[in-house]
Design a protein around this motif. Structure first.
Motif, PDB file in Angstrom:
ATOM      1  N   GLY A 193       0.824  -1.204   0.000  1.00  0.00           N
ATOM      2  CA  GLY A 193       0.000   0.000   0.000  1.00  0.00           C
ATOM      3  C   GLY A 193       0.855   1.251   0.000  1.00  0.00           C
ATOM      4  O   GLY A 193       0.596   2.209  -0.747  1.00  0.00           O
ATOM      5  N   HIS A 194       1.901   1.241   0.816  1.00  0.00           N
ATOM      6  CA  HIS A 194       2.816   2.387   0.880  1.00  0.00           C
ATOM      7  C   HIS A 194       3.570   2.577  -0.431  1.00  0.00           C
ATOM      8  O   HIS A 194       3.696   3.709  -0.931  1.00  0.00           O
ATOM      9  N   TYR A 195       4.055   1.477  -1.008  1.00  0.00           N
ATOM     10  CA  TYR A 195       4.862   1.585  -2.222  1.00  0.00           C
ATOM     11  C   TYR A 195       4.084   2.277  -3.330  1.00  0.00           C
ATOM     12  O   TYR A 195       4.574   3.236  -3.942  1.00  0.00           O
ATOM     13  N   PHE A 196       2.891   1.796  -3.621  1.00  0.00           N
ATOM     14  CA  PHE A 196       2.141   2.367  -4.736  1.00  0.00           C
ATOM     15  C   PHE A 196       1.526   3.726  -4.384  1.00  0.00           C
ATOM     16  O   PHE A 196       1.476   4.620  -5.235  1.00  0.00           O
ATOM     17  N   ALA A 197       1.079   3.905  -3.148  1.00  0.00           N
ATOM     18  CA  ALA A 197       0.522   5.208  -2.763  1.00  0.00           C
ATOM     19  C   ALA A 197       1.585   6.294  -2.829  1.00  0.00           C
ATOM     20  O   ALA A 197       1.300   7.429  -3.233  1.00  0.00           O
ATOM     21  N   SER A 198       2.813   5.950  -2.457  1.00  0.00           N
ATOM     22  CA  SER A 198       3.893   6.949  -2.511  1.00  0.00           C
ATOM     23  C   SER A 198       4.251   7.318  -3.939  1.00  0.00           C
ATOM     24  O   SER A 198       4.961   8.300  -4.168  1.00  0.00           O
ATOM     25  N   ARG A 199       3.759   6.539  -4.895  1.00  0.00           N
ATOM     26  CA  ARG A 199       3.978   6.830  -6.314  1.00  0.00           C
ATOM     27  C   ARG A 199       2.712   7.334  -6.991  1.00  0.00           C
ATOM     28  O   ARG A 199       2.608   7.319  -8.214  1.00  0.00           O
ATOM     29  N   GLY A 200       1.760   7.763  -6.178  1.00  0.00           N
ATOM     30  CA  GLY A 200       0.592   8.453  -6.710  1.00  0.00           C
ATOM     31  C   GLY A 200      -0.629   7.607  -6.962  1.00  0.00           C
ATOM     32  O   GLY A 200      -1.604   8.097  -7.542  1.00  0.00           O
ATOM     33  N   PHE A 201      -0.619   6.346  -6.522  1.00  0.00           N
ATOM     34  CA  PHE A 201      -1.755   5.458  -6.746  1.00  0.00           C
ATOM     35  C   PHE A 201      -2.609   5.315  -5.486  1.00  0.00           C
ATOM     36  O   PHE A 201      -2.076   5.128  -4.383  1.00  0.00           O
ATOM     37  N   ILE A 202      -3.920   5.384  -5.641  1.00  0.00           N
ATOM     38  CA  ILE A 202      -4.808   4.840  -4.618  1.00  0.00           C
ATOM     39  C   ILE A 202      -4.571   3.332  -4.617  1.00  0.00           C
ATOM     40  O   ILE A 202      -4.565   2.698  -5.661  1.00  0.00           O
ATOM     41  N   THR A 203      -4.362   2.755  -3.441  1.00  0.00           N
ATOM     42  CA  THR A 203      -4.065   1.328  -3.373  1.00  0.00           C
ATOM     43  C   THR A 203      -5.071   0.641  -2.462  1.00  0.00           C
ATOM     44  O   THR A 203      -5.274   1.056  -1.323  1.00  0.00           O
ATOM     45  N   VAL A 204      -5.702  -0.397  -2.993  1.00  0.00           N
ATOM     46  CA  VAL A 204      -6.738  -1.123  -2.261  1.00  0.00           C
ATOM     47  C   VAL A 204      -6.296  -2.570  -2.100  1.00  0.00           C
ATOM     48  O   VAL A 204      -5.957  -3.240  -3.088  1.00  0.00           O
ATOM     49  N   ILE A 205      -6.286  -3.058  -0.864  1.00  0.00           N
ATOM     50  CA  ILE A 205      -5.903  -4.439  -0.581  1.00  0.00           C
ATOM     51  C   ILE A 205      -7.063  -5.108   0.141  1.00  0.00           C
ATOM     52  O   ILE A 205      -7.283  -4.871   1.331  1.00  0.00           O
ATOM     53  N   PRO A 206      -7.835  -5.944  -0.568  1.00  0.00           N
ATOM     54  CA  PRO A 206      -8.990  -6.583   0.061  1.00  0.00           C
ATOM     55  C   PRO A 206      -8.638  -7.923   0.703  1.00  0.00           C
ATOM     56  O   PRO A 206      -7.788  -8.667   0.198  1.00  0.00           O
ATOM     57  N   ASP A 207      -9.277  -8.221   1.816  1.00  0.00           N
ATOM     58  CA  ASP A 207      -9.355  -9.604   2.263  1.00  0.00           C
ATOM     59  C   ASP A 207     -10.378 -10.316   1.393  1.00  0.00           C
ATOM     60  O   ASP A 207     -11.250  -9.688   0.769  1.00  0.00           O
ATOM     61  N   TYR A 208     -10.312 -11.635   1.367  1.00  0.00           N
ATOM     62  CA  TYR A 208     -11.259 -12.418   0.573  1.00  0.00           C
ATOM     63  C   TYR A 208     -11.533 -13.725   1.298  1.00  0.00           C
ATOM     64  O   TYR A 208     -10.805 -14.118   2.213  1.00  0.00           O
TER      65      TYR A 208
END
Length: 301
Positions: A96-111
């Protein structure tokens, strides 16, 4: 990480040593990883259907979105793995940090996993549920969407992309405020022809009596023309029998059906089945090779 080869390539053999090896790396980066704002939301009625939402510094009408589906052998996993063996709350917050720090909203769902109501095609359905939640949250604008899955998460991502019963979900992100751009499959166990006997119960619980038809390789034969670009990633220290060979069979079948330009391939040197995603958010260029390759491909797809 130089000690990865000594952990071996077998998945269960390499799991704990690799997790422990990255523990201190993540702890050293805790303040950076935790600096990325994170919120938890519910996207469905099942207790497993929750997601973590990581925000970049600013969100506009065209901020791109990454949805990441983690692995866990269809029976385990969590959007933030507990300690031990990992640093408390940092895996998969590092992604989440890696992609958000590069300008992406990052969503990680449980399933839903086996033992929690998870049976094929529930993994793909839960990705579809998370996408529906995202669409409801961002009902205006034009947000490019990318889905990335690792191991079992790659299985579920492939299900979302290829399973006929999920056609409406795919159609829903072809137009409107959320537009699918591509899917990334990292170290996908595309079939289980050489899976060990210890995997039998979980595979039966998830696939019932349709393992051959509904595994990722089997899905290719029943899929229509894909509605998103595809990137298949493997690591040089992935196991040959469980990952590298099945992944190549998937790539060959996919290209034969949809054309040689229908997907791209990347091999990550020096990484094993787990380090590809554990290395993200560490700030080390070599460790973050998965992110670099994915971002480069995003610009081309």
């Amino acid at each position: 990480m130089d000690q990865l080869p000594q952990f071996g390539t077998a998945i269960f053999q390499a799991l704990m040593p690799t997790m422990k090896a990255y523990n201190s790396v993540h702890e050293n980066n805790r303040s950076s990883i935790e600096s990325t704002p994170r919120e938890e939301f519910t996207y469905g009625s099942d207790p497993c259907q929750k997601l973590d939402f990581y925000s970049p510094k600013s969100i506009s009408e065209d901020t791109p979105i990454v949805v990441f589906a983690y692995g866990g052998g269809l029976s385990r996993g969590d959007k933030r793995l507990p300690s031990p063996p990992t640093a408390e709350g940092l895996v998969y917050a590092n992604i989440g940090h890696y992609f958000a720090s590069r300008g992406f909203i990052t969503v990680i769902p449980d399933y839903r996993r086996t033992g929690e109501g998870g049976t094929y095609p529930s993994g793909g359905q839960d990705i579809a549920g998370a996408l529906e939640w995202i669409k409801n949250r961002f009902d205006t604008g034009s947000h490019k969407l990318w889905i990335m899955g690792n191991s079992a998460g790659a299985v579920h991502s492939a299900t979302w992309l290829l399973e006929p019963s999920l056609a409406e979900s795919r159609k829903s992100v072809q137009t409107g405020s959320i537009i699918i751009q591509g899917v990334v499959l990292v170290s996908i166990p595309a079939h289980f022809q050489k899976a060990g006997a210890d995997r039998r119960d979980v595979l039966t619980a998830y696939y019932k009596d349709r393992l051959e038809e509904d595994c990722a390789l089997g899905q290719v034969s029943k899929a229509q023309s894909p509605e998103a670009k595809l990137l298949v990633v493997t690591a040089t220290l992935d196991p040959e029998d469980e990952i590298l060979e099945p992944s190549q069979h998937f790539v060959d079948a996919y290209k034969e059906k949809f054309g040689k330009d229908s997907l791209s391939e990347v091999v990550l040197e020096g990484h094993n089945h787990f380090s590809t995603v554990l290395g993200l958010g560490t700030g080390d260029e070599r460790e973050e090779s998965l992110g670099r390759e994915v971002l480069q491909w995003m610009g081309q797809a």
